[in-house]
Scaffold this active site. Structure first.
Site, short mmCIF file in Angstrom:
data_model
loop_
_atom_site.label_atom_id
_atom_site.label_comp_id
_atom_site.label_asym_id
_atom_site.label_seq_id
_atom_site.Cartn_x
_atom_site.Cartn_y
_atom_site.Cartn_z
N GLY A 40 36.10 -33.74 55.17
CA GLY A 40 35.96 -35.07 56.11
C GLY A 40 36.61 -36.07 56.60
O GLY A 40 38.16 -36.32 55.50
N ALA A 77 26.67 -32.18 54.29
CA ALA A 77 27.79 -31.19 53.72
C ALA A 77 27.54 -30.81 53.03
O ALA A 77 26.39 -30.12 51.88
CB ALA A 77 27.76 -33.01 52.36
N TYR A 144 26.74 -17.47 52.35
CA TYR A 144 26.58 -18.82 53.11
C TYR A 144 25.10 -18.67 53.90
O TYR A 144 24.12 -19.83 53.36
CB TYR A 144 27.37 -18.67 54.11
CG TYR A 144 27.36 -19.76 55.36
CD1 TYR A 144 27.00 -21.21 54.72
CD2 TYR A 144 26.88 -19.58 56.70
CE1 TYR A 144 26.49 -22.62 56.09
CE2 TYR A 144 26.24 -20.45 57.16
CZ TYR A 144 26.70 -21.72 56.98
OH TYR A 144 26.26 -22.79 57.96
N HIS A 192 36.95 -21.79 63.91
CA HIS A 192 36.08 -21.94 65.29
C HIS A 192 36.94 -21.43 66.71
O HIS A 192 37.63 -22.13 66.92
CB HIS A 192 35.20 -22.91 65.11
CG HIS A 192 33.98 -23.35 64.00
ND1 HIS A 192 33.82 -24.79 64.05
CD2 HIS A 192 33.52 -21.96 62.81
CE1 HIS A 192 33.02 -24.32 62.65
NE2 HIS A 192 32.79 -22.90 62.38
N GLY A 287 31.15 -9.01 59.22
CA GLY A 287 30.07 -10.44 59.42
C GLY A 287 29.24 -10.48 60.20
O GLY A 287 28.64 -11.78 60.86
N1 UFG Z 1 36.72 -15.35 67.47
C1 UFG Z 1 37.24 -14.69 67.95
N2 UFG Z 1 38.52 -15.23 67.11
C2 UFG Z 1 38.68 -16.65 66.59
C3 UFG Z 1 37.68 -17.16 66.18
C4 UFG Z 1 36.44 -16.76 66.40
O1 UFG Z 1 37.46 -13.68 68.25
O2 UFG Z 1 39.78 -17.01 66.07
C5 UFG Z 1 34.88 -14.48 67.72
C6 UFG Z 1 34.29 -14.56 66.49
O3 UFG Z 1 34.66 -13.11 66.12
C7 UFG Z 1 32.83 -15.45 67.08
C8 UFG Z 1 32.75 -16.84 67.49
O4 UFG Z 1 34.14 -15.73 68.34
O5 UFG Z 1 32.14 -14.13 67.60
C9 UFG Z 1 32.45 -17.53 67.60
O6 UFG Z 1 33.10 -17.47 66.40
P1 UFG Z 1 33.32 -18.64 65.57
O7 UFG Z 1 33.95 -18.31 63.94
O8 UFG Z 1 32.89 -20.04 66.14
O9 UFG Z 1 31.51 -19.24 65.11
P2 UFG Z 1 30.56 -18.07 64.21
O10 UFG Z 1 29.46 -17.52 65.31
O11 UFG Z 1 30.92 -17.43 63.09
O12 UFG Z 1 29.52 -19.40 63.15
C10 UFG Z 1 28.95 -19.97 62.91
C11 UFG Z 1 28.69 -21.22 62.79
C12 UFG Z 1 28.92 -20.59 60.89
C13 UFG Z 1 27.48 -19.99 61.27
C14 UFG Z 1 27.87 -18.26 62.20
C15 UFG Z 1 26.23 -17.43 61.56
O13 UFG Z 1 30.47 -21.81 62.11
O14 UFG Z 1 28.64 -22.19 60.00
O15 UFG Z 1 27.71 -19.38 63.57
O16 UFG Z 1 26.34 -16.17 62.63
F1 UFG Z 1 27.11 -19.04 60.25
#
Ligand code: UFG
Length: 327
Positions: A40, A77, A144, A192, A287
């Site tokens: 943070g 957190a 997680y 993200h 995943g």
């Molecule tokens: N993605 C890309 N390129 C990147 C980053 C992400 O193609 O550089 C894709 C990922 O594969 C996914 C989508 O964009 O399909 C979203 O990815 P994020 O990493 O932004 O978010 P997630 O869906 O992986 O993660 C979110 C929350 C996590 C939680 C998860 C549950 O941020 O905390 O959903 O599956 F665990």
């Protein structure tokens, strides 16, 4: 309803927590933020008192609970990177589970009996269907997701045994930024999608890598349900009011119910920024389910939650504004 006077926000210096602290300030509620600043930012805490400390530290918890009379605790957190949780599960179980137990036990010792918990869509694992409602089977596929699932179980048991009431909010994809550019996402490293795409638009990154185009979706890229950070914070406010009114322990799925593909996010960002966004093709990220879309009907019906910023354009615009101010 007895209106809340003072709330402990754990992790209030982080992305979601800092928006919550701001919103509580707007609602006229006192806040104490407890944050170890592992990820943070002190300057993101725009309201109330700040205490530097870790929930692993029972002495600091006893001090904070001893000095204030909290109506409730909101807990933001936790470690949130799915991939890291697979490589280093100890880190996730220690912080997200053991340290959360420490916090809950300090609450019990000090007679605080209302808790709002940041849970996740990851507790459902690979979806059997979408949209995902609360009745969907829970089968996490990484530490997680398990760490959050375990705390949900702890909370159900703590209600039965100790009458500690809680609301678990299972976020889908938290996104967006404060509309006025006051706050936004500042993860290091950033993982993200939306901030990464906009950093590629502003030239801070050379490109965005698309993690797989061979999913069973219309354009082959993964579909997610992006929920604006202030809509998410408002859901916590409603959850707090529910508990303040003597409401029972609840768990709600929290998303807009609209799925957008990675491709659609990139196209939206191109339209809004007017910039070229170079794309590199990547492998699937381990995943990642093909589709995650929430059915948030229960929180809409029971707490009256309605998203204000449900549209992806608005979410991307707010992040672009934040990136422009901070790059
Ligand atoms: N993605 C890309 N390129 C990147 C980053 C992400 O193609 O550089 C894709 C990922 O594969 C996914 C989508 O964009 O399909 C979203 O990815 P994020 O990493 O932004 O978010 P997630 O869906 O992986 O993660 C979110 C929350 C996590 C939680 C998860 C549950 O941020 O905390 O959903 O599956 F665990």
């Amino acid at each position: 309803m007895k209106s809340p006077k003072c709330i402990l926000v754990v992790g209030g210096a982080g992305y979601i927590g800092s928006h919550m602290v701001w919103l509580l300030g707007q609602k006229g509620v006192d806040v104490v933020t407890l944050d170890n600043l592992s990820s943070g930012h002190r300057d993101a805490v725009l309201h109330g008192q700040f205490v530097l400390g870790d929930i692993a530290d029972r002495l600091i918890l006893d001090k904070v609970f001893g000095e204030h009379k909290f109506d409730a605790v909101m807990h933001f957190a936790s470690f949130i990177q799915v991939g890291e949780s697979v490589l280093d599960p100890a880190k996730y179980y220690q912080n997200n589970v053991v340290n959360t137990l420490n916090l809950l036990n300090a609450m019990r010792a000090h007679g605080v009996d209302k808790f709002i918990f940041s849970s996740t869509a990851a507790i459902f694992g690979e979806p059997e269907y979408v949209p995902i409602g609360e009745a969907h089977p829970q089968s996490p596929i990484n530490p997680y997701g398990w760490s959050k699932r375990m705390v949900e179980q702890v909370l159900a048991d703590y209600d039965r045994a100790y009458n500690l009431k809680s609301v678990c909010l299972r976020y889908f994809n938290a996104a967006g930024a404060h509309p006025d550019g006051l706050l936004g996402e500042r993860h290091d490293p950033e993982t993200h999608l939306i901030p990464l795409v906009l950093q590629a638009a502003s030239g801070q990154r050379p490109h965005i890598t698309v993690f797989g185009r061979d999913y069973d979706t219309p354009d082959g890229t993964c579909i997610r349900d992006y929920i604006h950070i202030l809509d998410l914070a408002e859901a916590h406010w409603l959850a707090l009011q529910h508990l303040q009114s003597g409401g029972e322990t609840r768990a709600y799925n929290l998303g807009n119910g609209n799925g957008y593909s990675v491709n659609e996010v990139i196209e939206t960002a191109r339209r809004i920024t007017g910039r070229a966004i170079p794309v590199q093709e990547g492998q699937r990220r381990e995943g990642d389910p093909a589709r995650l879309v929430a059915d948030a009907g229960k929180i809409q019906q029971e707490l009256g939650w309605q998203p204000i910023y449900a549209d992806l354009n608005t979410i991307v615009k707010h992040v672009w504004h934040w990136e422009a101010l901070n790059s």
